[in-house]
Enzyme design. Sequence first.
Site, PDB file in Angstrom:
ATOM      1  N   HIS A 260       0.844  -1.189   0.000  1.00 18.15           N
ATOM      2  CA  HIS A 260       0.000   0.000   0.000  1.00 18.15           C
ATOM      3  C   HIS A 260       0.884   1.245   0.000  1.00 18.15           C
ATOM      4  CE1 HIS A 260      -3.372   2.585   0.665  1.00 18.15           C
ATOM      5  NE2 HIS A 260      -2.875   3.040   1.795  1.00 18.15           N
ATOM      6  N   ASP A 262       0.483   5.275  -0.146  1.00 17.29           N
ATOM      7  CA  ASP A 262      -0.374   6.461  -0.151  1.00 17.29           C
ATOM      8  C   ASP A 262       0.108   7.412  -1.245  1.00 17.29           C
ATOM      9  OD1 ASP A 262      -2.238   5.890   1.899  1.00 17.29           O
ATOM     10  OD2 ASP A 262      -0.715   6.278   3.402  1.00 17.29           O
ATOM     11  N   ASP A 372      -7.727   1.262   2.711  1.00 20.14           N
ATOM     12  CA  ASP A 372      -7.416   2.261   3.736  1.00 20.14           C
ATOM     13  C   ASP A 372      -8.130   3.568   3.441  1.00 20.14           C
ATOM     14  OD1 ASP A 372      -6.231   3.539   5.900  1.00 20.14           O
ATOM     15  OD2 ASP A 372      -4.476   4.136   4.760  1.00 20.14           O
ATOM     16  N   HIS A 577      -7.469   9.435  -0.512  1.00 20.14           N
ATOM     17  CA  HIS A 577      -8.087   9.446   0.821  1.00 20.14           C
ATOM     18  C   HIS A 577      -7.278  10.165   1.893  1.00 20.14           C
ATOM     19  CE1 HIS A 577      -5.828   5.514   0.887  1.00 20.14           C
ATOM     20  NE2 HIS A 577      -5.427   6.028   2.030  1.00 20.14           N
TER      21      HIS A 577
END
Length: 1017
Positions: A260, A262, A372, A577
């Site tokens: 993951h 971001d 997430d 997000h």
Amino acid sequence: MAAAPPIKHWRTTLERVEKFVSPLYFTDCNLRGRLFGERCPVSALSSFLTPERLSYQEAVQQEFSPAQVGDSFGPTWWTCWFRVDLNIPEAWVGQEVHLCWESDGEGLVWRDGEPVQGLTKEGEKTSFILADKLREGDPRSLTLYVEVACTGLLGAGKGSMIAAPDPDKTFQLSRAELAVFHRDVHRLLVDLELLMGMAKGLGQDNQRSFQALYTANQMVNICDPSKPETFPAAQALASRFFSQHGGESQHTLHAMGHCHIDTAWLWPFKETVRKCARSWVTAVQLMEHNPDFIFTCSQAQQLDWVKSRYPGLHARLQEFACRGQFVPVGGTWVEMDGNLPSGEAMVRQFLEGQKFFLQEFGRHCSEFWLPDTFGYSAQLPQIMRGCGLKRFLTQKLSWNLVNSFPHHTFFWEGLDGSRVLVHFPPGDSYGMQGTVEEVLKTVTNNRDKGRANHSAFLFGFGDGGGGPTQTMLDRLKRLGHTDGLPRVQLSSPEQLFSALECDSERLCTWIGELFLELHNGTYTTHAQLKKGNRECERLLHDAELLSSLALARSAHFLYPAAQLQHLWRLLLLNQFHDVVTGSCIQLVAEEALSHYEAIRSHGNTLLSAAAAALCAGEPGPQGLLLVNTLPWKRTEVLALPRPGGTHCLALVTVPSMGYAPVPAPTSLQLQQPQQPVTVVQESDGSVTLDNGILRVRLDPTGHLTSLLLVDSGREVIAEGAVGNQFVLFDDVPLYWDAWDVMDYHLETRKPVLGQPGTLAVGVEGGLRGSAWFLLQLSPSSRLSQEVVLDIGCPYVRFHTEVHWHEAHKFLKVEFPARVRSPHATYEIQFGHLQRPTHRNTSWDWARFEVWAHRWLDLSEHGFGLALLNDCKYGASVHGNVLSLSLLRAPKSPDATADMGRHEFTYALMPHKVPGPAPATAWSAFSLSSQDVVLETVKQAEQELPSRALVLRMYEAHGSHVDCWLHTALPVQEAIPCDLLERRDPAGPLPLEDGRLKLTFSPFQVRSLILVLQPPLS
């Protein structure tokens, strides 16, 4: 005669094994100390520092200066490039040779002009394999480059991870040497760690636990770290243990590589590009050495960045995608926030993402992947199904602060009844490391035992990237089908979901939104980002609509598809997000605001060009035309430009999605059919505004003391209370500053008291009346507001300007209503939903702060009150009090968040029915039912012929309805399509005289392709 084995003491035996593999204790004589053998320094080391993120070609042309281990470099966000010259000793032939490298920053190894591996101490990647077995003909001398970013895996927070970055932080190179790596020692270490994990994880009441402990102890007995010839016997003991298989009914873990990243968070967007390269090139290396390893990867934007900056790496990813090892997942442009983006923006996430995945990897993603984010809209199932997706993986609800979500595998039913299969990895993580503890947690934590016998196990360092390591893979492969543990298999999303689908008849169904009971401050933090999001969504809607109408009416207009796609992708990027939510560092917020400015600038240019083409040859009396981009007729008061730069007010009417000429100056003076607005200021300083529909009374401080529906005499404001009450709260969360507002903030409520005498009349009446006042919120912050009532308008507007300079304060405005209902209604994407106004259960209480889009409403039978806004998302209704969240003041990770000047407008609209309904004139589209909203008009994607539009509509009131769509455009045929604009095999709908009939179920979203007739020459 051999001595009888002594009785074993659990703790001492376990600690004996722990010390045998410890990297801290007894490394002079334990097994860990033998992991690396002979070592030698690099032959030469040089470096240069730069504030830029240079390409490899640019970097190697720079002037390098001598460097050495122990050197420091920085500051934060700079880059230090190292040139590393190596000479491998001849005596190491036949051995595995590594470059051992440790630094505080994130490193990327370049060899022969290509990136080959990431190096991050935090991500347990501190060596690069130069040769898995050095051969006679292999080169002994070579030069590598190591690009080290001055940031850690999770940014450079000053004092804590989420603190604002330390701009003066320095980084150090602590190790750079060649070493022989002992692979047999590594295998023994993995086995001993797994055996210890089983001994501890299964506990002293479990037979298999003791077998694991005794096996590990016996391995220590026979393994002499100084004598490699003892290793095979110890390895054989472990192999015998791990080859003892479990039963057929064992739970199966589907282990998938995951990383993951971001798209921006505690680091800027541009650093994410390099994080992707560091992480994915390492995954490529693992895929090369492990043909059974499958790596999942989401977010088309990141892959597009890598394609542009690292084309060689992108080609390798495509190669491994063809082999089935690199698996694109998610289908979206970025992993967006699940609450704040509009319905159309969510559709575009999938449209742009799936288009990219099909173009670059030859297939659409088959599962939505959003591990997430901070909550999940009740319209996501319908949007997913409309984009061809019926599987969904996430895990964020494991963060719930109050209630544990009752399922890990279940069906999720959305607002319209659409269903998708959802899986939350029961280990409650997307960054596992392959330990026994995590494997056992995945099984014991599973809340659907007896209903689902398969679970995802996502392994690899994440958030800041890093991804899987060889050690993680070695652990998972070794566990395999070991007795005492669930079955572990290297797997793929397709295998996981296929297994879940085969055994889904006993799964439960969850209906409605998936509300995260945490991070509800993100609905309000960084108000300028929220405002930019709402305004740019609206601007792109308008630009697409007018461009579509111009395309239909003009033979010469070229639809600006490429420009609009670029602007949409900027907006979708900002909807990541940790960006639109405001939970990012200042550097990211500033760049996101610059994206919004670019969208505004270029979007308005496109809008003007489309409007000019659409209205060419049809000027009104003033040389102006008024364009209405909404799908219903509007009558409103506008400030129209006049010569000399002045403005005059006019009441104008424009048809739905069409235009009308500006009224002639003489007609502006004609008596209007509605009652003009009157404005009266009483001797006590209070002001009353009245337009015959509403009567608004403000006390001398600006509080709303009365709001009356004139024709019925119905009072809106609760007896003994005042509306437009500004309220300050202390806002100190437990940890996640920008993210969280805690329930206890409600205990600190402090109404802001105004100063009598500050209320004054603004516009004196006629077409518009207004009053304005000033309010000192605190010694540091102030507010000014104009309360506006227009002729014929069913709502009163509150134009607000705030100068905000606070620390850990929360500003809201409240309206106590003379309405009683156990539920309030909130607009969401393509519809609305209800939430409780009471706190009967912990599930109700946990929703003390919720999100909405453009309105929330509290209604009882026959009457209600709606609170509208132009750029806010946080809200709540408790009892009879409607509350709109305006501004926060967190200090981490951005100490400047929300500081400064803000402008926004909210409005109050009483109504008799539940919910707010939304000379020569021309209308492109009209609908026969107010239940249906025409949300989007755009050019079709890659449609042949190219003169085709897409219309997107939704049923807005929660009812079954038949609706006629009428269009004035030259339409040849109308074909239903899905959200990815794939045609319905059933073919065109009947179309006669520009009219076609559509049927909607509650909250259903429908899309149509309108093929336009060829233009007249």
